[in-house]
Every structure is written in structure tokens, then in C-alpha cells.
Motif scaffolding. Structure first.
Motif, PDB file in Angstrom:
ATOM      1  N   VAL A 297     -12.217  32.285  17.721  1.00  0.00           N
ATOM      2  CA  VAL A 297     -12.422  31.612  16.439  1.00  0.00           C
ATOM      3  C   VAL A 297     -11.206  31.872  15.575  1.00  0.00           C
ATOM      4  CG1 VAL A 297     -13.814  31.474  14.347  1.00  0.00           C
ATOM      5  CG2 VAL A 297     -14.935  31.819  16.563  1.00  0.00           C
ATOM      6  N   LEU A 298     -10.548  30.800  15.161  1.00  0.00           N
ATOM      7  CA  LEU A 298      -9.360  30.922  14.316  1.00  0.00           C
ATOM      8  C   LEU A 298      -9.419  29.854  13.235  1.00  0.00           C
ATOM      9  CD1 LEU A 298      -6.729  32.419  13.807  1.00  0.00           C
ATOM     10  CD2 LEU A 298      -5.590  30.832  15.357  1.00  0.00           C
ATOM     11  N   ASP A 299      -9.586  30.295  12.002  1.00  0.00           N
ATOM     12  CA  ASP A 299      -9.686  29.394  10.850  1.00  0.00           C
ATOM     13  C   ASP A 299      -8.589  29.791   9.868  1.00  0.00           C
ATOM     14  OD1 ASP A 299     -10.292  27.844   8.682  1.00  0.00           O
ATOM     15  OD2 ASP A 299     -12.432  28.315   8.666  1.00  0.00           O
ATOM     16  N   LEU A 300      -7.517  29.016   9.833  1.00  0.00           N
ATOM     17  CA  LEU A 300      -6.374  29.329   8.988  1.00  0.00           C
ATOM     18  C   LEU A 300      -6.474  28.577   7.666  1.00  0.00           C
ATOM     19  CD1 LEU A 300      -3.477  29.143  11.609  1.00  0.00           C
ATOM     20  CD2 LEU A 300      -4.748  31.167  10.864  1.00  0.00           C
ATOM     21  N   GLU A 301      -6.267  29.297   6.562  1.00  0.00           N
ATOM     22  CA  GLU A 301      -6.284  28.651   5.255  1.00  0.00           C
ATOM     23  C   GLU A 301      -5.100  27.696   5.123  1.00  0.00           C
ATOM     24  OE1 GLU A 301      -6.459  31.525   2.179  1.00  0.00           O
ATOM     25  OE2 GLU A 301      -8.418  32.311   2.795  1.00  0.00           O
ATOM     26  N   ASP A 302      -3.954  28.142   5.597  1.00  0.00           N
ATOM     27  CA  ASP A 302      -2.753  27.300   5.579  1.00  0.00           C
ATOM     28  C   ASP A 302      -2.205  27.219   7.000  1.00  0.00           C
ATOM     29  OD1 ASP A 302      -2.631  26.892   2.743  1.00  0.00           O
ATOM     30  OD2 ASP A 302      -2.036  28.984   2.588  1.00  0.00           O
ATOM     31  N   SER A 303      -2.012  26.000   7.465  1.00  0.00           N
ATOM     32  CA  SER A 303      -1.489  25.834   8.814  1.00  0.00           C
ATOM     33  C   SER A 303      -0.072  26.389   8.905  1.00  0.00           C
ATOM     34  CB  SER A 303      -1.481  24.350   9.180  1.00  0.00           C
ATOM     35  OG  SER A 303      -1.064  24.180  10.511  1.00  0.00           O
ATOM     36  N   ARG A 304       0.182  27.188   9.922  1.00  0.00           N
ATOM     37  CA  ARG A 304       1.501  27.792  10.103  1.00  0.00           C
ATOM     38  C   ARG A 304       2.403  26.868  10.930  1.00  0.00           C
ATOM     39  NH1 ARG A 304       0.222  34.225  11.081  1.00  0.00           N
ATOM     40  NH2 ARG A 304      -1.600  34.355   9.731  1.00  0.00           N
ATOM     41  N   GLU A 305       3.681  27.041  10.713  1.00  0.00           N
ATOM     42  CA  GLU A 305       4.629  26.257  11.487  1.00  0.00           C
ATOM     43  C   GLU A 305       4.586  26.652  12.957  1.00  0.00           C
ATOM     44  OE1 GLU A 305       6.344  23.630  10.593  1.00  0.00           O
ATOM     45  OE2 GLU A 305       5.346  23.795   8.656  1.00  0.00           O
ATOM     46  N   LYS A 306       4.285  27.913  13.220  1.00  0.00           N
ATOM     47  CA  LYS A 306       4.229  28.377  14.598  1.00  0.00           C
ATOM     48  C   LYS A 306       3.029  27.751  15.303  1.00  0.00           C
ATOM     49  CE  LYS A 306       4.691  32.552  17.363  1.00  0.00           C
ATOM     50  NZ  LYS A 306       4.795  34.026  17.338  1.00  0.00           N
ATOM     51  N   ARG A 307       3.262  27.291  16.526  1.00  0.00           N
ATOM     52  CA  ARG A 307       2.213  26.634  17.288  1.00  0.00           C
ATOM     53  C   ARG A 307       1.721  27.519  18.424  1.00  0.00           C
ATOM     54  NH1 ARG A 307       2.301  20.843  16.671  1.00  0.00           N
ATOM     55  NH2 ARG A 307       3.803  20.258  15.052  1.00  0.00           N
ATOM     56  N   LEU A 308       0.461  27.359  18.753  1.00  0.00           N
ATOM     57  CA  LEU A 308      -0.114  28.069  19.889  1.00  0.00           C
ATOM     58  C   LEU A 308       0.064  27.237  21.157  1.00  0.00           C
ATOM     59  CD1 LEU A 308      -3.478  29.338  18.317  1.00  0.00           C
ATOM     60  CD2 LEU A 308      -1.383  30.642  18.687  1.00  0.00           C
ATOM     61  N   ARG A 309       0.335  27.904  22.271  1.00  0.00           N
ATOM     62  CA  ARG A 309       0.466  27.202  23.554  1.00  0.00           C
ATOM     63  C   ARG A 309      -0.925  26.949  24.109  1.00  0.00           C
ATOM     64  NH1 ARG A 309       2.368  29.640  27.701  1.00  0.00           N
ATOM     65  NH2 ARG A 309       3.174  27.790  28.729  1.00  0.00           N
ATOM     66  N   VAL A 310      -1.280  25.678  24.181  1.00  0.00           N
ATOM     67  CA  VAL A 310      -2.648  25.322  24.510  1.00  0.00           C
ATOM     68  C   VAL A 310      -2.979  25.496  25.990  1.00  0.00           C
ATOM     69  CG1 VAL A 310      -2.309  22.875  25.062  1.00  0.00           C
ATOM     70  CG2 VAL A 310      -4.410  23.601  23.874  1.00  0.00           C
ATOM     71  N   GLU A 311      -1.958  25.564  26.848  1.00  0.00           N
ATOM     72  CA  GLU A 311      -2.213  25.646  28.297  1.00  0.00           C
ATOM     73  C   GLU A 311      -3.080  26.850  28.672  1.00  0.00           C
ATOM     74  OE1 GLU A 311       1.715  23.417  27.984  1.00  0.00           O
ATOM     75  OE2 GLU A 311       0.735  25.124  27.012  1.00  0.00           O
ATOM     76  N   ALA A 312      -2.954  27.941  27.892  1.00  0.00           N
ATOM     77  CA  ALA A 312      -3.706  29.152  28.219  1.00  0.00           C
ATOM     78  C   ALA A 312      -5.211  28.924  28.184  1.00  0.00           C
ATOM     79  CB  ALA A 312      -3.328  30.277  27.256  1.00  0.00           C
TER      80      ALA A 312
END
Length: 565
Positions: A297-312
């Protein structure tokens, strides 16, 4: 004393002061009784040691088990105690006494800030207020204790007599917190260990993810477990509901998160739950996820420029709970865990579900404001959603097509609000025999839905607000004139054009016989222009919950006399 035997249940979370309160009451009241007994948990003292038939006794059962409770209640039922007897029971489980009629509940509250300051200062300084220069440190301790007397008393005992700056330094207080934390967690952990496996899992989910969330938010997630509700956790003083929001004492939340983190302190990929951005980033960036990860569960108040690698995500084969809100991703999503029970992915960035994904256990699918164009690619064949009850695609502006609904066996809620490119629903939606809620609000291009949908007996709420093109169809094509198997579609027939020019038009939104269980909402439908009058059908009064709302484009609406009150 008279009025019959009275039973008082003192309940509350561990460390809140139930036993202390019971001792104070016992010491003050015991001289007024023929006999008095204070029985602690683990004491095997039977009723032969305290039962004096016909005598008024004061009996305190501190954190007792169900065996002692049944024994006491039996003596009450058999009228073996004096009429003025009083029984005080302390317990963390308010539900323990729900089966018994004669009892009063007193819920011990956490200390107010004023009470907490007074208690701590009495333990440390032997006065009711902080000594000058110690205010900031006192506030730090009280912020940690959050009104729990056990934590405050333990801190007070450790700090009593200490005055040097080194003994009150930040590093020293951190060490003291570790000591207090060990004692407090040992007390709180006891209630957790008494829970069944499913309730332990729910407690950990709440502690890690859902503090402060609306209680309705949790209802769909509960379907992941073999439980009906969370009342048991409330009864055991592990959580509360305040203003319809889930609340939990900070130390209970800390205990829950600590349980998860101790599964693997150094390797987040070996923990059952992930909620911290940095931990999730490490796992997904390095693609080190294991089958042990069950919930993210990840709920960010402000979207960060850094992206998560979705393949995992494709390799997290045991994932059952997945919630992302305002999170950015890179890469291609090839699969999702077939064990998933609940998905909520705000702004889902892909056009459909992965072709390899099989939603065997999914109960709820939430893709609000997504980039989805279709639920799955038609070349992937038909998917079966055996357990899906709720699908939310609202705000998915690129959605053009909904799938065949034959695989949605128990679907109850479908929210398509704001899907502005959606033009029609597959006719098979009328075969969803469990469907209760259908929201098509602001589906501006919707022109066709199955006529059979309106005879679906399970449907309770249908929202067509803002479906301007579809509203035109309803105004001038009464259902009675459409063949049973047809869909309601736009038409520019001469008859329709003639009706547009008429001065009085009876509103056949749909056959009113079929609307007994419906709430229909039509905002701003372009019903007519000019000075034409609108007459609601007289049998509209048979619809108990019908709502025609807002901005009808007509100068006069005629409502049947039967409805005017």
C-alpha cells in the motif's frame, strides 16, 4: 445496599489502567460489604472460597477467563448472592460479557493532556507541573505515550531523581523509550496473540495501512478474509471508530508495524507488508521481491519524479492486496499475482489488465482515473471473475468498451461515472443477477443500454445523470413501444421530431412498474425547448425512491396531484 446484584465491566486497551482503577474502587468500597475478594487472572481460587450464600459481597475479577466468568454468572442466576452484592470485572474484551444481561460497561479513557502532564510530573518531579527547562522533553515523552498511563508511569519511574543534562539528553531518552517500549509492547502483544489468524492479519493490515481511513474503505478489503466485520477488534480495544474513521492508539500501531518489520529487519522483500516508499523502491528497483510479500500500500500526497519499476509486481506471486495512489511507474506490466483479492490503483497507467493475469480470487477492482481503454484485450479471450463484487472505473476517460459480463457471476457494484467515451454496455450486463448499483453519471456519449436491465430485480440504484444523449432516447422513445429484446438507441424518426414540437409531453422515462426498487437520477436532461409543459405519469407515485434532480429545461413541470405532498 439493595436493588439486586450488579455487575460492572471495566474495559479498555492494555495499559490503560483497568486494574489500578479496580484496586482503588475495591479499597474504598470493601468495608461496606460482608466479605470482599480480589481475584487475579491465573488464580485458581474457586467459588467455594468466596461464595457466602445470602451475604453481600464485593468481588473483583481482574482480567479473568471465561471459566471464572461462567462460574460467577451461574451464582447470580441461582440467586446465591446477597441482593446488595457487587461484581467488578476488568477485561480488554468488551464482547466477553455480551451474552450476559445484567451488567454495566465502563470504558476507561486515555488520559487528557493535562492529566498526562500531571501524572508524569508527579512521578518525576513530585509536583503537578514540569520544572523550568524540562518542558520540551516532557512534551516529547507525552507525545510518545499518547495518553496511555502504563507508558507514562514507566517513563516516570526511569526518570525519577534524574536531573543532569546527560540523563535528559535526546540519546538518553531514546534509550529510555526502548525500555518502556519493551514493557508496553509485552502488555499489548498479549491481546494480539489471543486473536485468530484471520483477525491477526486484519489487525496488521489496519496498523500498517489504514489508520485514519473511512470505515467504508475497509469493507471491500474485509472480503479477503473469512470474517464479516471488525467488531471483534473494537471489542478487544485494539481499534476504535471515530467520525466513521478507523483510529488506533499510536503504540498499538507501532506494535503492529514492529511485528511486520521483525519478520526481516534488514530485507524488506522478506516482509509480508510494505508501506514505506523507500522499502518498496528498493524491492522493485532491484527486483528482489519474494513470495513472502502479501500486501503493498503506497499513498503519496505528492507524486514524486522518481518512478517505480513495475516489472517486479509480475513476480510477486503471493500478493493479495495492492493499493497505489498518486504513484508513477516505468516499464511494462506483464502479469499480476493470481492470489490478489483487492486492487486499488489510482491512475492505472496501462490500457488493460495484463493478458496473463487470471482474477480467480479478486473481490474488488478499483481503477479510478485510469488510462484503461478496455478491461482486457479481446484477443485474450474471456476472463472469469468468480468472486468480483465491486468494479470501479470512474473517471477513466479513454474507456470505450466494457466486456461481456458472463464471467461476472456475483458483481454487485459497477461505477463508470465520467467514462466519457463509453457509448454502450454489453447486453450481458442484464444477466448480472446480483447487481445492485450501477453508476453511469456523466457518460456523455452513452447511447445504448440493454432494455432488459430495467427489469433486473436486484438493481437498487441507477444513476444516469449527465447522460445527455441517452436522455434524449428516454424522452421520446417510451419503453412500452420497444420490443423486449431491443436496446434503447437514438433515433431521428419523424414521430420523434413531431413529439419535440408538441406542447405537452408525458414523461415515459421507463415503465414505472419496473421501478419499484430504483433510485433514478437525471441531471440536466435536454427534455425540451421553448414553452412545452411536462407532465409526470400519474402512476409515478408507485415509485418510492424516484429522484428527478435539477435544471429541467422547461418552463413548467406538471406533477400529479398524488405526489404534491
Amino acid at each position: 445496599m439493595n436493588g439486586g446484584v450488579r455487575v460492572v465491566d471495566i474495559c479498555g486497551m492494555g495499559g490503560v489502567g483497568k486494574t489500578t482503577l479496580a484496586k482503588v474502587v475495591y479499597d474504598r468500597m470493601s468495608p461496606n460489604f460482608d466479605a470482599s475478594h480480589f481475584i487475579f487472572k491465573g488464580n485458581n481460587e474457586g467459588k467455594s472460597n468466596w461464595l457466602l450464600p445470602g451475604k453481600n459481597i464485593l468481588l473483583v475479577l481482574d482480567d479473568i477467563d471465561i471459566y471464572h466468568l461462567d462460574e460467577v454468572m451461574l451464582t447470580i442466576d441461582e440467586n446465591l448472592l446477597g441482593k446488595g452484592s457487587r461484581i467488578i470485572i476488568t477485561t480488554r474484551d468488551e464482547g466477553l460479557l455480551k451474552g450476559f444481561k445484567m451488567h454495566h460497561i465502563y470504558r476507561v479513557k486515555l488520559l487528557t493532556n493535562r492529566e498526562a502532564v500531571q501524572l508524569l510530573c508527579r512521578k518525576v518531579f513530585r509536583c503537578d507541573f514540569p520544572i523550568r527547562g524540562y518542558e520540551e522533553k516532557i512534551n516529547s515523552i507525552l507525545d510518545y505515550a499518547n495518553g496511555l498511563p502504563l507508558a507514562i508511569v514507566d517513563f516516570g519511574s526511569l526518570l525519577h531523581g534524574r536531573r543532569s543534562a546527560s540523563e535528559w539528553s535526546t540519546s538518553a531518552l531514546v534509550e529510555f523509550k526502548k525500555i518502556v517500549n519493551f514493557v508496553v509492547m509485552k502488555v499489548l502483544d498479549k491481546t494480539f496473540l489471543e486473536l485468530s489468524f484471520d483477525y491477526q492479519e486484519i489487525f496488521l493490515d489496519i496498523a500498517c495501512f489504514f489508520i485514519g481511513k473511512e470505515i467504508e474503505y475497509l469493507e471491500g478489503i474485509l472480503r479477503c478474509y473469512a470474517v464479516e466485520d471488525i467488531q471483534l477488534l473494537i471489542d478487544k480495544s485494539l481499534m476504535t471508530i471515530i467520525d466513521k474513521k478507523i483510529q488506533m492508539h499510536r503504540l498499538l500501531q507501532e506494535m503492529g508495524r514492529e511485528i511486520v518489520q521483525q519478520q526481516s529487519p534488514s530485507n524488506p522483500e522478506k516482509r509480508s507488508r510494505l508501506w514505506n516508499f523507500d522499502d518498496i523502491d528498493v524491492v522493485m528497483q532491484n527486483d528482489t521481491a519474494t513470495f513472502k510479500v502479501e500486501a503493498i500500500v503506497l499513498d503519496l500526497e505528492d507524486s514524486r519524479e522518481k518512478r517505480l519499476r513495475v516489472e517486479a509486481l509480475s513476480r510477486m506471486s503471493n500478493l493479495r492486496l495492492l493499493i497505489f495512489c498518486n504513484v508513477k511507474f516505468s516499464g511494462v506490466l506483464k502479469n499480476l499475482s493470481w492470489q490478489l483479492r483487492y486492487i486499488s490503483w489510482h491512475q492505472y497507467p496501462y490500457t488493460s489488465l495484463p493478458s496473463c493475469y487470471r482474477p480467480y480470487f479478486l473481490t474488488e477492482l478499483n481503477f479510478p482515473d485510469s488510462c484503461i481503454t478496455s478491461v482486457w484485450d479481446e484477443h485474450d479471450g474471456e476472463k472469469v471473475f468468480w468472486h468480483l463484487r465491486n468494479m470501479n472505473l470512474r473517471g477513466s476517460k479513454d474507456l470505450t468498451k466494457m466486456p461481456n459480463f458472463n464471467g461476472f457471476r456475483i458483481l454487485e457494484r459497477l461505477d463508470l461515472e465520467g467514462c466519457i467515451k463509453l457509448s454502450q454496455l454489453d447486453g450481458s450486463i442484464a444477466d448480472c443477477s446480483k447487481l445492485k448499483f450501477l453508476n453511469l453519471r456523466n457518460c456523455a456519449n452513452l447511447v445504448s443500454i440493454p432494455n432488459k436491465l430495467f427489469s433486473l430485480s436486484s438493481l437498487e440504484i441507477l444513476n444516469l445523470a449527465g447522460c445527455f444523449k441517452f436522455a434524449n432516447c428516454l424522452n421520446f422513445a417510451p419503453f412500452e413501444e420497444i420490443a423486449e429484446g431491443e436496446s434503447i438507441q437514438q433515433s431521428s424518426s419523424p414521430r420523434r421530431q413531431k413529439l419535440c414540437r408538441s406542447k405537452s409531453i408525458e414523461l415515459h422515462y421507463m415503465t414505472l412498474k419496473l421501478l419499484k426498487n430504483y433510485v433514478i437520477s437525471l441531471f440536466n436532461p435536454p427534455l425540451t425547448t421553448g414553452n412545452a409543459k411536462k407532465t409526470f405519469p400519474t402512476n409515478i407515485k408507485s415509485v418510492p425512491a424516484l429522484a428527478f434532480c435539477g435544471g429541467l429545461r422547461t418552463e413548467q413541470i406538471i406533477i400529479p396531484r398524488q405526489m404534491r405532498n
